[in-house]
Write an enzyme that holds these catalytic residues in place. Structure first.
Site, PDB file in Angstrom:
ATOM      1  N   SER A  53      83.032  76.886  30.890  1.00 32.36           N
ATOM      2  CA  SER A  53      83.455  78.123  30.925  1.00 32.36           C
ATOM      3  C   SER A  53      84.802  78.055  31.655  1.00 32.36           C
ATOM      4  CB  SER A  53      82.458  78.887  31.753  1.00 32.36           C
ATOM      5  OG  SER A  53      82.527  78.565  33.055  1.00 32.36           O
TER       6      SER A  53
ATOM      7  N   HIS B 279      74.743  75.535  29.825  1.00 33.67           N
ATOM      8  CA  HIS B 279      75.725  76.003  30.945  1.00 33.67           C
ATOM      9  C   HIS B 279      75.109  77.031  31.606  1.00 33.67           C
ATOM     10  CE1 HIS B 279      79.086  76.207  33.047  1.00 33.67           C
ATOM     11  NE2 HIS B 279      80.154  76.576  32.430  1.00 33.67           N
TER      12      HIS B 279
ATOM     13  N   HIS C 219      72.389  67.039  37.080  1.00 30.58           N
ATOM     14  CA  HIS C 219      73.738  67.909  36.750  1.00 30.58           C
ATOM     15  C   HIS C 219      74.626  66.788  36.091  1.00 30.58           C
ATOM     16  CE1 HIS C 219      77.799  69.439  38.023  1.00 30.58           C
ATOM     17  NE2 HIS C 219      76.913  70.630  37.948  1.00 30.58           N
TER      18      HIS C 219
ATOM     19  N   ARG D 194      75.045  74.471  46.284  1.00 29.08           N
ATOM     20  CA  ARG D 194      74.812  75.762  46.192  1.00 29.08           C
ATOM     21  C   ARG D 194      73.182  76.088  46.080  1.00 29.08           C
ATOM     22  NH1 ARG D 194      77.962  75.926  40.449  1.00 29.08           N
ATOM     23  NH2 ARG D 194      76.662  74.027  40.401  1.00 29.08           N
TER      24      ARG D 194
ATOM     25  N   ASP E 236      70.976  76.588  39.465  1.00 27.96           N
ATOM     26  CA  ASP E 236      70.204  77.395  38.874  1.00 27.96           C
ATOM     27  C   ASP E 236      68.640  77.389  39.318  1.00 27.96           C
ATOM     28  OD1 ASP E 236      72.177  78.093  37.136  1.00 27.96           O
ATOM     29  OD2 ASP E 236      71.917  76.328  36.087  1.00 27.96           O
TER      30      ASP E 236
END
Length: 440
Positions: free
Chosen positions: A242, A272, A319, A328, A374
């Protein structure tokens, strides 16, 4: 000129002068080597762009202007009595490289409040789509519809010096970021609550107002979650799909609305940003198959092994760059430990964290068996009532605007050129390999 724009102009002018001198003296030096597998492998790891706002380290994770997520949670301004950083502070940091004061963040909150009025035709454009249109499709259509408001497009048409491109880009970035929560909340209420929209509360900060307009929870903890969520998802250096798409389209001098809209189309891909909805879908499917909301580690291990044996992946693990647990993920885990340690769905995520890495490591071919961002976000959102996982990527997109639009201001200020890598054919590759073999 407003204080943030003035500060950005000063820093950008100084860096532009410094970079031009550096390129004049060292522009012919070789930076890296490209191997054939990188040519075929999506340009993985090839150093070929400048991205000022953040950098990703495989071990330490993401750093925003040199600051780690734990450091930002401590240093960025918060609301009085609050524990989570305000995203406004991160945008300021990414744009000018300085931790802002509480007064500077309050000014930015007011700026975005003032700029947040969404064109009426944008709402009409969203409403023209079928109600069951995927939220990311509605989001990208809405962004494109606001392009009519682009300062850059107007001023470029009037005639503007190249050295001034950054100025209307900054204005577009500020306006677009300010409007996104209103647009995103409108899409959510239209899609899942029969168009029962909630008016903005202009007494709230940017993230809290978004939480308010979503209307899924009146609890202040949910507002705190949105502050954290919109901070930690904001940027992940320039090579992710992105960010790179936004940069690429922006390099053609498309305005920030068109560039950011293109980036959101990239974010919507299953490899993504759409991955965040795949994680919670996997968890729901697993709990349904096991017939319990409180599975044991052994039950989870059996399900994970059967999933892998069927040739499927475990979403939320692995990842492209990271080789440690995603910071995160850790930030969200710490939030959950502080605010909702007894949530059943959250405890399932923690059990997956205990089970999955060991299983993946045992396969012997997984470079990164650790959870990414995620792996945790969906469970916390479900706990607070935001169960419609097809919407999760829109949340991601609102946050990602902070990083990619700050970076686009820098690209314009530094005069970055049209991006145009060289491609080759498979015939060229075969001929090149034959020549290299003959040399050996």
């Amino acid at each position: 000129m407003d204080p943030l724009k003035q500060k950005f102009n000063e820093k950008a002018s100084a860096l532009r002068t410094e970079m031009r001198a550096l390129l004049k003296e060292h522009g012919t030096q070789k930076v890296d080597e490209v191997i054939l597998s990188q040519v075929f492998g999506g340009a993985r790891g090839i150093k070929m762009m400048v991205w000022e706002t953040s950098q990703l380290d495989p071990i330490e994770g993401i750093r925003f202007r040199g600051y780690s997520i734990p450091e930002l949670k401590e240093l960025l301004p918060k609301i009085p009595g609050g524990k989570e950083p305000l995203p406004e502070g991160l945008f300021w940091l990414m744009l000018v490289g300085e931790i802002p004061t509480e007064e500077e963040v309050a000014w930015l909150t007011e700026q975005w409040r003032h700029r947040s009025n969404v064109p009426e035709h944008t709402f009409k454009t969203i409403d023209s789509l079928p109600a069951d249109t995927h939220p990311m499709t509605q989001f990208t259509v809405a962004i494109a519809s606001m392009q009519t408001e682009s300062c850059f497009s107007r001023r470029y048409g009037e005639g503007i010096k190249k050295t001034e491109y950054w100025d209307p880009t900054y204005e577009d970035a500020m306006n677009l970021i300010a409007r996104l929560p209103r647009v995103a909340a409108y899409i959510y209420r239209r899609s899942y609550h029969n168009g029962d929209h909630i008016a903005p509360d202009f007494s709230l900060d940017w993230a809290a107002n978004y939480a308010h307009m979503l209307g899924v929870s009146d609890h202040d903890d949910f507002k705190s979650l949105m502050r954290l969520y919109l901070t930690i998802h904001a940027d992940h250096e320039g090579g992710n799909a992105s960010a790179h798409t936004t940069h690429l389209v922006g390099s053609t001098l498309s305005d920030p609305y068109l560039a950011f809209g293109a980036g959101m189309n990239a974010l919507a891909g299953p490899l993504h940003g759409l991955a965040n909805q795949e994680v919670i879908k996997f968890i729901f499917k697993m709990l349904d198959a096991l017939g319990t909301t409180t599975p044991t580690n052994n039950q989870i291990a059996e399900y994970v092994n059967s999933t892998l044996a069927a040739g499927q992946v475990i979403p939320g693990y692995g990842h492209a760059v990271l080789r440690q647990p995603d910071p995160r993920f850790t930030a969200q885990k710490e939030f959950a430990e502080a605010y909702l340690p007894n949530s059943e769905i959250v405890q399932v995520v923690w059990k997956l964290f205990e089970v999955v890495p060991g299983i993946l490591q045992g396969l012997g071919k997984v470079k990164n068996p650790w959870p990414n961002v995620d792996a945790h976000s969906g469970a916390i959102l479900v706990h607070y009532g935001l169960k419609e996982y097809s919407y999760y990527t829109v949340l991601f997109g609102v946050s990602r605007a902070l990083g990619v639009l700050a970076a686009q201001c820098w690209s314009r200020a530094l005069g970055m050129p049209l991006e145009r890598p060289k491609s080759v054919t498979s015939k060229w590759v075969k001929e090149w390999v034959a020549k290299e073999v003959s040399k050996a």
